[in-house]
Scaffold this active site. Structure first.
Site, PDB file in Angstrom:
ATOM      1  N   SER A  90      37.362  78.412  45.438  1.00  0.00           N
ATOM      2  CA  SER A  90      38.643  79.118  45.497  1.00  0.00           C
ATOM      3  C   SER A  90      39.175  79.465  44.113  1.00  0.00           C
ATOM      4  CB  SER A  90      39.681  78.269  46.247  1.00  0.00           C
ATOM      5  OG  SER A  90      39.828  77.018  45.618  1.00  0.00           O
ATOM      6  N   THR A 192      43.893  76.934  44.837  1.00  0.00           N
ATOM      7  CA  THR A 192      44.488  77.351  43.564  1.00  0.00           C
ATOM      8  C   THR A 192      44.710  76.147  42.661  1.00  0.00           C
ATOM      9  OG1 THR A 192      45.666  79.133  44.664  1.00  0.00           O
ATOM     10  CG2 THR A 192      46.508  78.434  42.527  1.00  0.00           C
ATOM     11  N   THR A 210      43.218  81.514  40.475  1.00  0.00           N
ATOM     12  CA  THR A 210      42.693  81.436  41.845  1.00  0.00           C
ATOM     13  C   THR A 210      41.807  82.636  42.159  1.00  0.00           C
ATOM     14  OG1 THR A 210      43.342  81.194  44.175  1.00  0.00           O
ATOM     15  CG2 THR A 210      44.618  82.729  42.850  1.00  0.00           C
ATOM     16  N   ARG A 220      44.539  92.526  48.098  1.00  0.00           N
ATOM     17  CA  ARG A 220      45.592  91.536  48.306  1.00  0.00           C
ATOM     18  C   ARG A 220      45.808  90.702  47.050  1.00  0.00           C
ATOM     19  NH1 ARG A 220      46.248  85.633  48.088  1.00  0.00           N
ATOM     20  NH2 ARG A 220      48.026  85.139  49.434  1.00  0.00           N
ATOM     21  N   VAL A 221      47.061  90.474  46.696  1.00  0.00           N
ATOM     22  CA  VAL A 221      47.443  89.599  45.595  1.00  0.00           C
ATOM     23  C   VAL A 221      48.478  88.620  46.117  1.00  0.00           C
ATOM     24  CG1 VAL A 221      48.564  89.475  43.333  1.00  0.00           C
ATOM     25  CG2 VAL A 221      46.980  91.361  43.843  1.00  0.00           C
ATOM     26  N   GLY A 222      48.297  87.343  45.820  1.00  0.00           N
ATOM     27  CA  GLY A 222      49.248  86.330  46.262  1.00  0.00           C
ATOM     28  C   GLY A 222      50.245  85.969  45.181  1.00  0.00           C
ATOM     29  N   ASP A 223      50.705  84.742  45.223  1.00  0.00           N
ATOM     30  CA  ASP A 223      51.735  84.298  44.281  1.00  0.00           C
ATOM     31  C   ASP A 223      51.185  83.857  42.940  1.00  0.00           C
ATOM     32  OD1 ASP A 223      50.632  81.929  45.716  1.00  0.00           O
ATOM     33  OD2 ASP A 223      51.976  80.852  44.372  1.00  0.00           O
ATOM     34  N   THR A 243      51.123  76.170  45.113  1.00  0.00           N
ATOM     35  CA  THR A 243      49.832  76.387  45.751  1.00  0.00           C
ATOM     36  C   THR A 243      50.074  76.554  47.245  1.00  0.00           C
ATOM     37  OG1 THR A 243      47.564  75.525  45.974  1.00  0.00           O
ATOM     38  CG2 THR A 243      49.351  73.938  46.140  1.00  0.00           C
ATOM     39  N   GLY A 244      49.091  77.101  47.941  1.00  0.00           N
ATOM     40  CA  GLY A 244      49.240  77.294  49.384  1.00  0.00           C
ATOM     41  C   GLY A 244      49.357  78.763  49.739  1.00  0.00           C
ATOM     42  N   LEU A 245      50.108  79.050  50.780  1.00  0.00           N
ATOM     43  CA  LEU A 245      50.236  80.406  51.287  1.00  0.00           C
ATOM     44  C   LEU A 245      51.107  81.239  50.364  1.00  0.00           C
ATOM     45  CD1 LEU A 245      49.776  82.572  53.368  1.00  0.00           C
ATOM     46  CD2 LEU A 245      51.466  81.489  54.840  1.00  0.00           C
ATOM     47  N   GLY A 246      50.483  82.090  49.574  1.00  0.00           N
ATOM     48  CA  GLY A 246      51.185  82.821  48.529  1.00  0.00           C
ATOM     49  C   GLY A 246      52.286  83.721  49.019  1.00  0.00           C
TER      50      GLY A 246
END
Length: 335
Positions: A90, A192, A210, A220-223, A243-246
């Site tokens: 990851s 992450t 990450t 897609r881009v997260g936090d 960390t987790g669901l961005g």
């Protein structure tokens, strides 16, 4: 599929895909871990903390600090350990690809002066955190994306390489057969990596890197690379990483929130708990089906960590001890 349901299901895949562990292994790990890593008095410095069980990363950062390296060098070199570890699927090389089979990396870094740099949706370069630092130090910008970030990395002397390892490719090909999302929260050892460090002078820096959600939509881009969401540092107050669901972290600008709560006088533990509270108390929150975790440190060296679900942990290197701590979690008294 409606956008809301897609984000929920697809995002959970990245949080829940296994990296060779199991629920039983996770339970066994818990028995070996210390309890919640919080401190309530002035701590000894330096110290390093990071999300999940990443002792090699924290050991590297600690070694940099012990050899009079800068706190920014410490967090960069610390997370680089995980970026180079192909078994960590990851982060960096060996990360799980998007649904098109491309490994795309996100990262950001922030120094004690409040300067920051980030890369998003970058391919073919293992050490995204180093590119993020170069963006911060060598350009007038804060963030570079996609092919532009890759081109800048190559022009800065970094080499292109194929980031899709045989193991990650095989898992992706297996996923393509059904393309089904069957998320299970927290059966992986870590995802992450976010890291915060304080040197002996009390100066703080942070890094976050990450490969994002497994089998995500292209682009897609997260936090993680978003300053204020995945990472925030204020050298007068403290720092936090997520960390987790961005998608859920972005909605609450989570790391900035944690630091601002510490500015108001809350301890790092209290700030992490309130930030999680902002997520789970939102109208129509589906928090039982996703994970978010925060770690934080304040200027005094006090630390905190908290998550929605069980199994989140923080690695802490202090006073010559490199230890992993099981975090307290919101659902402990709710289920």
């Amino acid at each position: 599929m409606k956008r809301r349901n897609f984000i929920k299901n697809a995002s959970l895949t990245g949080v829940g895909v296994a990296v060779g562990s199991s629920i039983i292994a996770c339970a066994e790990n818990k028995k070996e871990k210390n309890t919640v890593a919080t401190t309530n008095s002035k701590a000894s410095l330096p110290l390093v903390i990071a999300t999940w069980n990443v002792p090699n990363a924290t050991a590297k950062a600690w070694d940099v600090l012990q050899n009079n390296g800068s706190v920014l060098d410490a967090v960069e070199q610390g997370v680089m350990v995980e970026e180079a570890d192909e078994k960590n699927q990851s982060v960096g090389k060996g990360g799980r690809p998007d649904r098109d089979g491309n490994v795309t990396l996100d990262a950001c870094i922030m120094n004690k002066e409040g300067d920051c740099g980030a890369v998003v949706y970058m391919q073919n370069i293992t050490h995204a955190i180093t590119v993020a630092r170069k963006v911060m130090e060598d350009t007038p910008h804060v963030m570079l994306a996609g092919k532009g970030a890759e081109q800048f990395a190559v022009e800065s002397g970094m080499k292109r390489e194929n980031l899709l390892t045989d193991a990650s490719k095989k898992e992706w090909e297996d996923w393509l057969v059904e393309k089904e999302y069957k998320p299970i929260i927290n059966i992986e050892n870590h995802d992450t990596i976010g890291m915060l460090a304080i040197d002996k002078n009390g100066d703080i820096s942070g890094a976050c890197t990450t490969s994002g959600l497994a089998y995500k939509m292209a682009g897609r881009v997260g936090d993680s690379p978003i300053i204020g969401s995945g990472l925030f540092v204020d050298n007068e107050v403290g720092g936090a990483v997520a960390t987790g669901l961005g998608e859920e972290v972005v909605k609450t600008v989570g790391s900035f929130l944690v630091v601002e709560l510490m500015r108001q006088g809350k301890s790092p533990q209290e700030a992490c708990e309130e930030a999680i509270g902002r997520i789970v108390t939102k109208p129509n929150s589906n928090y039982k089906n996703f994970q978010v975790g925060y770690i934080a440190v304040n200027k005094q060296g006090e630390t905190g960590s908290y998550s929605i679900h069980e199994w989140f942990s923080m690695t802490k290197y202090q006073d010559g001890k490199n230890e992993n701590y099981q975090s307290d979690f919101y659902l402990k008294d709710k289920e």
